[in-house]
Design an enzyme around this catalytic site. Structure first.
Site, mmCIF file in Angstrom:
data_model
loop_
_atom_site.group_PDB
_atom_site.id
_atom_site.type_symbol
_atom_site.label_atom_id
_atom_site.label_comp_id
_atom_site.label_asym_id
_atom_site.label_seq_id
_atom_site.Cartn_x
_atom_site.Cartn_y
_atom_site.Cartn_z
ATOM 1 N N THR A 48 36.338 43.035 29.454
ATOM 2 C CA THR A 48 35.609 41.792 29.773
ATOM 3 C C THR A 48 34.370 41.708 28.886
ATOM 4 O OG1 THR A 48 36.396 41.894 32.033
ATOM 5 C CG2 THR A 48 34.453 40.530 31.632
ATOM 6 N N PHE B 115 42.995 40.336 34.791
ATOM 7 C CA PHE B 115 42.550 39.760 36.073
ATOM 8 C C PHE B 115 42.898 40.665 37.252
ATOM 9 C CE2 PHE B 115 43.446 36.310 33.081
ATOM 10 C CZ PHE B 115 42.209 35.672 33.048
ATOM 11 N N LEU B 116 43.190 41.951 36.995
ATOM 12 C CA LEU B 116 43.642 42.798 38.102
ATOM 13 C C LEU B 116 42.527 43.069 39.107
ATOM 14 C CD1 LEU B 116 42.564 45.985 37.914
ATOM 15 C CD2 LEU B 116 44.219 46.075 36.092
ATOM 16 N N ASN C 22 35.762 34.983 37.466
ATOM 17 C CA ASN C 22 34.940 35.858 38.294
ATOM 18 C C ASN C 22 33.707 35.131 38.841
ATOM 19 O OD1 ASN C 22 36.683 37.952 38.192
ATOM 20 N ND2 ASN C 22 35.390 39.350 37.021
ATOM 21 N N LEU D 294 37.004 33.327 51.093
ATOM 22 C CA LEU D 294 36.042 32.669 51.987
ATOM 23 C C LEU D 294 35.779 33.561 53.196
ATOM 24 C CD1 LEU D 294 37.063 28.876 52.003
ATOM 25 C CD2 LEU D 294 35.126 29.951 50.855
ATOM 26 N N ALA E 157 33.331 35.630 55.049
ATOM 27 C CA ALA E 157 31.886 35.888 55.086
ATOM 28 C C ALA E 157 31.642 37.313 55.555
ATOM 29 C CB ALA E 157 31.228 34.901 56.037
ATOM 30 N N CYS F 34 32.730 44.736 38.870
ATOM 31 C CA CYS F 34 33.074 43.532 38.103
ATOM 32 C C CYS F 34 32.270 42.294 38.477
ATOM 33 C CB CYS F 34 34.560 43.252 38.231
ATOM 34 S SG CYS F 34 35.558 44.632 37.652
ATOM 35 N N ARG G 19 31.021 51.779 43.139
ATOM 36 C CA ARG G 19 30.029 51.124 42.285
ATOM 37 C C ARG G 19 29.465 49.890 42.998
ATOM 38 N NH1 ARG G 19 33.252 50.129 36.893
ATOM 39 N NH2 ARG G 19 34.944 50.055 38.428
#
Ligand code: UGA
Length: 437
Positions: free
Chosen positions: A123, A152-153, A211, A253, A255, A263, A332
């Site tokens: 990326t 896009f994994l 992203n 969506l 929350a 990423c 991370r």
């Protein structure tokens, strides 16, 4: 079948190499990290990813897959070289650190041959592929080609996403440059996967935009989650209801305590920093808000804990989940661990449980207490925080665990625990953006 090299054996490179071998290609994967190459060569995956270890071992057994520390050995038998090195955040401005890309390209130059193609999967900020292409032209005229093929994994679903992606994006200078890669992905393309052949900048931006959109969706619903809290509304019902609108969709969506990982956070910052460089700060300022809303989710859980317990010092708090998402041991920028660390700093006695990430927690957060079983984490706890939605936690028996804790109080930072069984077992359960039970 084709012979391929893969440069870089992090999450992306290892997954890509093993998946390409499973399609029948002969793959030589290179890394400068000798210890990693040794582990991979013996069939040991240095991270947790469902289904990948099996592919790795199968590839090694059939001889389709090998791991090497000699770049010349990796590249010599092949004309297609996948560039899969990391592009972490460089500094506070959010800029990407491209040193691994620069180092890889300058080493590869010695072993590239006329007719070779480099396929960039890392990326990168928009404009990077053009710079690499210009560099290749200086060294090889147009005899070495470049294709930009963003990945896009999702972690936890990496094998499925690599072998059956939603789309394949190929950024090229000349349309015919994509043909050789379409050949590599033939099996996937035959399934009907859309292939978008475009220019370099568009290909790079597809990844950044995807992203950024996902991160925005999460912060959007989390902003509404706070609004729901203010007026006693229910964010899950709201998300379900707007999600039925096919223009909106229900995915991303959910929350809760927000997004983390290697990423989304770094990619929105890198995009904002690149937009700033291009004089588009105003148009992309919303990404700062997306980032800030996301960070505030972590503080919100701390505030809730303080509201419930008063003085946090010496309170026993069990943390369910350490990885940034379920089915991964990646910690991370994990929201769960930011919260655990802050509680620890406030003097709480924290016990973290996670089905797979405990070795990583012990290594990188030695100050935090850890538990190998859910029962041990619950013992004498004043508060339970459910922060990563592993399915194990949704299967917990609240009646049995009620007897272990000091106080039957749980904050569900992912809004997925069914209230009925917890409440009938005598627990108080607090959600983010919907009424407590
Ligand atoms: C993300 C993208 O989804 C991938 O398409 C992309 O290839 C990858 O980044 C990358 O750039 O390499 P990943 O970081 O594995 O994948 O994780 P996601 O599934 O996107 O989840 C990111 C975070 O968002 C997690 O912390 C998750 O808990 C959180 N999330 C997700 C929510 O808070 N709410 C949701 O509704 C969905």
């Amino acid at each position: 079948m084709t012979r391929l090299s893969v440069i870089g054996t992090g999450y992306l490179g290892t997954t890509h190499a093993a998946c390409m071998a499973s399609l029948g290609h002969e793959v030589a994967a290179f890394d400068v990290d000798a210890e990693r190459i040794k582990a991979l060569s013996s069939g040991n995956l240095p991270f947790y990813e469902p289904g990948l270890a099996e592919l790795l071992r199968a590839g090694l057994e059939t001889g389709k897959l090998k791991f090497v520390t000699d770049l010349s050995e990796a590249m010599s038998g092949s004309n297609i070289h996948f560039l899969c090195v990391g592009t972490p955040q460089a500094d506070k401005t959010g800029k990407s650190d491209l040193s691994q890309i620069e180092q890889a390209i300058s080493s590869m130059v010695h072993f590239l041959k006329p007719g070779d193609t480099i396929v960039g999967k890392s990326t990168v900020p928009v404009g990077t592929a053009k710079t690499i292409r210009e560099f290749l032209e200086i060294n090889f005229q147009s005899e070495v080609k470049l294709v930009w093929n963003p990945e896009f994994l999702r972690e936890g679903l990496a094998v499925k996403d690599t072998l059956h992606p939603d789309r394949i994006v190929l950024g090229v200078k000349n349309k015919e440059d994509s043909k050789v890669i379409e050949q590599v992905y033939q099996a996937t393309i035959k399934e009907g996967t859309p292939v978008i052949v475009t220019d370099f900048a568009t290909a790079e931006l597809v990844k950044s935009a995807a992203n950024a959109f996902l991160a925005t969706k999460i912060s959007f619903i989390n902003a509404f989650s706070d609004l729901c809290d203010s007026v006693g509304a229910d964010i899950t019902t709201l998300a379900d209801a707007i999600g039925y609108d096919s223009r909106i969709g229900r995915k991303f969506l959910n929350a809760g305590i927000g997004f983390g990982g290697g990423c989304l956070p770094k990619d929105i910052r890198s995009l904002k920093s690149r937009a700033d460089e291009l004089g588009l700060s105003a148009q992309f300022k919303f990404l700062d808000e997306v980032d800030e809303i996301n960070q505030t989710r972590r503080t919100k859980v701390l505030q809730l804990a303080i509201e419930q317990l008063g003085n946090i010092s010496n309170k026993q708090i069990a943390i369910l989940g350490a990885s940034f998402k379920p089915n991964s041991d990646d910690i991370r920028d994990s929201p769960a661990l930011t919260i655990a660390t802050e509680l620890h700093k406030l003097g709480a006695k924290v016990k973290v449980h996670d089905p797979v990430a405990i070795p990583a927690v012990n290594r990188y957060f030695p100050e935090l207490g850890t538990s190998l079983t859910i029962e041990e984490a619950f013992e004498d706890a004043d508060l339970i925080l459910h922060l990563t939605e592993w399915t194990e936690y949704q299967a917990i028996d609240p009646i049995h665990l009620r007897n272990l804790v000091k106080s039957p109080l749980i904050i569900d930072g992912r809004n997925v625990l069914e209230p009925a069984s917890w409440v009938s077992a005598g627990w108080k359960i607090i959600y983010l953006g919907k009424p407590s039970s």
